[in-house]
Every structure is written in C-alpha cells, then in structure tokens.
Design an enzyme around this catalytic site. Structure first.
Site, short mmCIF file in Angstrom:
data_model
loop_
_atom_site.label_atom_id
_atom_site.label_comp_id
_atom_site.label_asym_id
_atom_site.label_seq_id
_atom_site.Cartn_x
_atom_site.Cartn_y
_atom_site.Cartn_z
N ARG A 301 0.85 -1.20 0.00
CA ARG A 301 0.00 0.00 0.00
C ARG A 301 0.88 1.24 0.00
O ARG A 301 1.75 1.38 0.84
CB ARG A 301 -0.91 -0.01 1.23
N ASN A 314 -4.09 -5.47 -6.69
CA ASN A 314 -3.60 -6.81 -6.37
C ASN A 314 -4.52 -7.92 -6.89
O ASN A 314 -4.05 -9.01 -7.21
CB ASN A 314 -3.38 -6.95 -4.87
N ILE A 337 -0.30 -15.74 -1.55
CA ILE A 337 0.27 -14.83 -0.55
C ILE A 337 0.18 -13.44 -1.15
O ILE A 337 1.17 -12.81 -1.51
CB ILE A 337 1.73 -15.21 -0.22
N ASP A 369 0.56 -16.62 10.75
CA ASP A 369 -0.14 -16.32 12.00
C ASP A 369 0.08 -17.44 13.02
O ASP A 369 0.25 -17.18 14.22
CB ASP A 369 -1.64 -16.12 11.73
N HIS A 396 -6.77 -13.20 7.82
CA HIS A 396 -5.32 -13.00 7.82
C HIS A 396 -4.99 -11.50 7.81
O HIS A 396 -4.13 -11.04 7.07
CB HIS A 396 -4.70 -13.68 6.60
N MET A 447 7.70 -14.63 6.51
CA MET A 447 6.68 -15.06 5.55
C MET A 447 7.22 -16.16 4.65
O MET A 447 6.51 -17.12 4.30
CB MET A 447 6.23 -13.85 4.71
#
Length: 535
Positions: A301, A314, A337, A369, A396, A447
């Site tokens: 962003r 996206n 992802i 998470d 998420h 990630m």
C-alpha cells in the site's frame, strides 16, 4: 509764459526722473529676486517696457524743448543720463530674463533626467528582486537535490549492506543444505511409480523494487525457493517465474539454485511487459503438470492509496496468474500470498467457480499467524516451541486473526492477565516488524519460512502423508463462505476442513467480532472481481 511752462515741464521731468530712479531701483530689486528665484514676473517686464517707452518719449520731448531753451541743457543731460541708466537696467533685465529662461530649461532638463534615473533605478531594483528570487529558488533546488542525494546514498548503503547479508545468508544456507540427507523417494500413484511432485513458485519481485524493498524480498525469495529445492524431498522440479524487469534476472536465480546437490530440476520463465504478453502466453510449459503453485505477489500500500485501490491492483495481479493456472494446471493447489488475503482469495475462488473449476483449490496462506502465535506462547511460557501448535482461525489481517490458545496445552498455561495482550500481539505482529524496520520493509523472511512450511504440508499430503495446517479457503464451518481453520491435506489436496472446536469465553466473544469484520472484506473481494462477461 513759455519759460514758465518749460520750467514746469522740466520740474515735472525731474519728478518723473526721480520717480524713474525709484522704479529702476525697484526693478533692480525685482531682477535680483528673479535671479535668486530663477524666475521672472512677466507682468513686471511689461511694466518696465511701458516705462521705457514713456521715458523715451519724454527724452525726445525734452530734447525737442532743449533746442528751443538752451539754458535747460543741464536738465536735459540729466534726462539723457537717466535714459542711459534706464537702458542699462533694461539690458540687465534682458540678461536676467535670458538667464531665467535658461535656468528653467536646465531645470526642466534636469527633471527629465531625474525621471529617467528614477525609472532606471526602479528597473534595476526589480531586476535585483528577480535575481534574489532566482537565487533563492536555486538554493531551494540545490537543498532538495542535496537531500535527495543524501537519501539515495543512504539507500544505496543500505542495499549494499543488505546485499552483503544476502550473500552471507546464501552461503550459510548452501552449506547447511549440503549437509542434509534429503534424497528423493518414490511414491505410488494412480498411473504407477513417479518421483515426488512438481512445484511452481511465482515471484513478482519487480513490482516491489520501486518501494526500496528489493534486498528483503530477495532474502524472502531465496529462503522460500531454497527450502523447496533443498529441504523438501517431495519437489522433483521447481519452475520459477518473474518479470523481465526484475533487478536479478530469474534465469540467474534458477542457475544459482540448480547448483544445489539435489535431484530437483530448476527451470525459469520470464515475461517481457513491453511485448504485451500475458502469463498465459508464457507459462504453458511451466504450469502444465504442476501440483502446487505458490504466488507471493502484489504491491504494498502506497501513500494516498486507499484499501479499495490496493485491492483492485492486487486482484488484477493475482487474476493473471490464477487464470493461467486454471488453463494449464486446473487440479493444482494454488497458494496465494497476496494481500489483502481476506479479499483476494474469495475473488480468485469465484473466478475458478465461474470457469467451472474446483474453488477449494484456491487457498490463502495464513501459516505465518500460526508461526507467530507458537513463538509468542513459547516466549511467555517457556514451553518447547516444537511442542506448541496454536490454531489460528478467522482471517489474515488485523482483528480478523483469532489465535485459539485454549486448544493447545502450552497455550492454556498463558496467564489470564497476559492473554489479551498476547492475542493483540499476534494480530499486530506485522506492524511490529514494519516498525522495527523503520518503515523500510515488512515481514518477508518470516513469511518465506511460513510459506515454505505451508508448501511442505501440501506436498507431503499429495505424496500420501496427511498433514494438517491452518489455511484460508472456501468453508462451511461458519455462516461465512470463507474462513481460516485447520485443514488436512492429502493426495487429493484439501481432504478435510476441521470444525472450530471448543472456545474459551474470550475466544467466543472475539469470534463474533471476527466474523462481522471478515464478512465485509469477503464481499469487497468478490465485488472487486470484474463481471463474468469481462473475464
């Protein structure tokens, strides 16, 4: 009688001469004033002219009378002398008048020159102001350029440092992977024996390059693909996709990975944006026969971009890849992802549904998470981290993330006064990383670790070893069409979506808030997908 009249005339002439002398003195005084003031009273000049004319007439009259009366010669001489002095006065008056006129002309010329000087001075003053403004503008531009150069230099140094760390980490991981015994093994399939599975990893690194995140995304990319190639024996072939504008060419990454001492084959595919080609145009070979497609993609962003703008961009990025998957490997698991996952996954599942494909093949990767919840519980309780497995349900993003501490043995031991703060930390863990990186990066390495863990579970399931992980996909465990919960992967992909299970009072209360927030985000994603007629 004549003599008497002549005497009277002479006396009258003397009186007039005396009067003329007085008037001459007055005239001289006026002329002196005129010289001082550089001006001449025109009325006085006319008066002098009349007097001179009268005196000349009187002189002529006296001269005529003197001829008749010689004994009056002295008086007549006095008249002549008066006339001479009067002529001299007139000459002085003319000189004064001339000097006065010259003075006026000089004054007028001086005034003109003064006005010209004032105009030149005004122009010079304005030019000086313009020059000062220009100098100030140049100073501002120079200051901004110096600041920009400083920022560029700072970013260059950071990139060099990050690059050095990448090299060190790469060498370390290569050494570590070289020491593992991860040989491939054969598994039984419907059509006979075959070696492992084929996995495809999609990278959209170039989309992040302008945000200054290249070094960290490079680490994320290398960590993720390295685990595919080196650690997971279920990978027989790894196909890597990137844009041709990527700072590190994708073929170079593939060449680097191909040197690992493993049986996994590594291939690369690049798309040239200038050619106008779509992923479907270049990925037929890469996707055909794939069993797992991982898609870490999308843009972050940016300032001035609201959530709707980010979602639109996206979804467009994810749609290109998902459409190619639906065309060339419709039975493959697609691990997304792509933020915001809560909205992108429903949109892509809807895209599959419209094409008559299995929408449960579209899965949002929420493993990070779980990884975070496990680590944070370990830090609080001291329990062995490899013995902790906290289910994380919901979504998420932010408050939609709901860790179920009550469903894990170690999680149950978290003190009540720390439970709410621990819950909040899991929700805001991404922000914690961004803050620690001073806004210059996000959770990339963790990630990559979580993405590799998810991929390993899917590949193990496809290979016949059932594995359970939390994931976000189409679900019926709640009234919401999409939800993150424990999912068991097997040879057919998603084989079981587990129910939520018992909840604590705190978790029950949070669940209602999660569902309310998640419902709107799911709808946003589906609404952002173009109509079926435009797909």
């Amino acid at each position: 009688a004549f003599a008497s009249s002549l005497v009277a005339a002479v006396e009258e002439g003397q009186q007039r001469l005396q009067q003329g002398r007085l008037e001459q003195e007055e005239a001289q005084l006026e002329l002196t004033r005129a010289r001082t003031d550089l001006g001449l009273n025109e009325a006085t000049v006319e008066k002098f002219l009349r007097l001179v004319e009268e005196y000349e007439q009187q002189q002529r009259e006296l001269a005529r009378r003197a001829i008749l009366q010689p004994d009056e010669a002295d008086k007549i001489q006095q008249v002549h002398r008066f006339a001479q002095r009067l002529e001299e006065a007139q000459e002085v008056r003319r000189e004064l008048a001339s000097e006065s006129a010259e003075a006026k002309r000089t004054e007028a010329q001086a005034d003109v020159e003064r006005q010209a000087v004032l105009q030149r001075l005004a122009r010079a003053t304005e030019e000086l102001r313009d020059a000062e403004r220009h100098v100030e503008l140049l100073r501002d531009v120079r200051s901004k350029e110096l600041n920009l150069l400083g920022e560029f230099e700072h970013e260059r140094r950071e990139l060099l440092q990050a690059h050095a760390k990448v090299l060190v980490e790469h060498d370390r991981m290569k050494s570590e992977l070289a020491s593992w015994d991860l040989g491939g093994h054969r598994i039984q399939g419907q059509s006979g024996d075959y070696l492992c599975h084929r996995a495809t990893l999609f990278l959209r690194l170039a989309l992040f390059w302008t945000e200054g995140l290249f070094a960290q995304l490079l680490l994320r990319r290398h960590a993720l693909v390295s685990r595919f190639v080196g650690k997971d024996s279920n990978v027989a072939e790894l196909a890597i996709y990137d844009l041709s504008t990527a700072p590190v060419p994708v073929q170079g990454v593939a060449a680097d990975l191909s040197h690992f001492e493993r049986k996994c084959k590594v291939t690369s595919y690049a798309r040239d944006l200038q050619s106008g080609a779509t992923p479907s145009d270049v990925l037929k070979e890469a996707l055909t026969g794939c069993h797992l497609v991982m898609v870490p993609a999308g843009v972050p962003r940016k300032p001035g971009m609201d959530r709707a703008d980010l979602l639109k961009v996206n979804i467009g990025i994810a749609q290109e890849i998902v459409e190619a998957c639906g065309k060339f490997c419709p039975d493959a698991i697609v691990g997304l992802i792509v933020n915001p996952v809560n909205s992108v996954v429903p949109a892509m599942a809807e895209l599959y549904r419209r094409k008559g494909l299995d929408s449960k093949k579209i899965i949002g990767v929420t493993t990070l998470d779980v990884v975070r919840a496990n680590k944070f519980v370990h830090e609080v309780t001291g329990a062995a981290v490899d013995q902790i497995n906290i289910p994380v349900i919901g979504g998420h993003a932010g408050s939609t993330i709901l860790p179920l501490f009550s469903q894990d043995a170690a999680g149950k031991t978290v003190p009540a006064d720390k439970l709410e703060a621990l819950d909040k930390r899991v929700q805001d863990a991404g922000t914690e990383v961004v803050t620690a990186k001073a806004g210059k990066g996000s959770a990339t390495l963790s990630m990559a670790y979580a993405g590799a863990r998810f991929a390993s579970a899917v590949l193990s399931g496809l290979a016949g070893e059932r594995r359970t992980e939390c994931a976000y996909l189409e679900s019926s465990v709640t009234e919401l069409p999409f939800f993150s919960q424990r999912v068991t992967f097997g040879p057919k992909g998603v084989e079981e979506v587990h129910p939520i299970g018992p909840l604590s009072a705190h978790e029950t209360k949070r669940l209602e808030a999660v569902k309310k927030q998640l419902k709107g985000e799911i709808e946003d994603g589906i609404n952002a997908l173009p109509p079926a007629s435009k797909l």
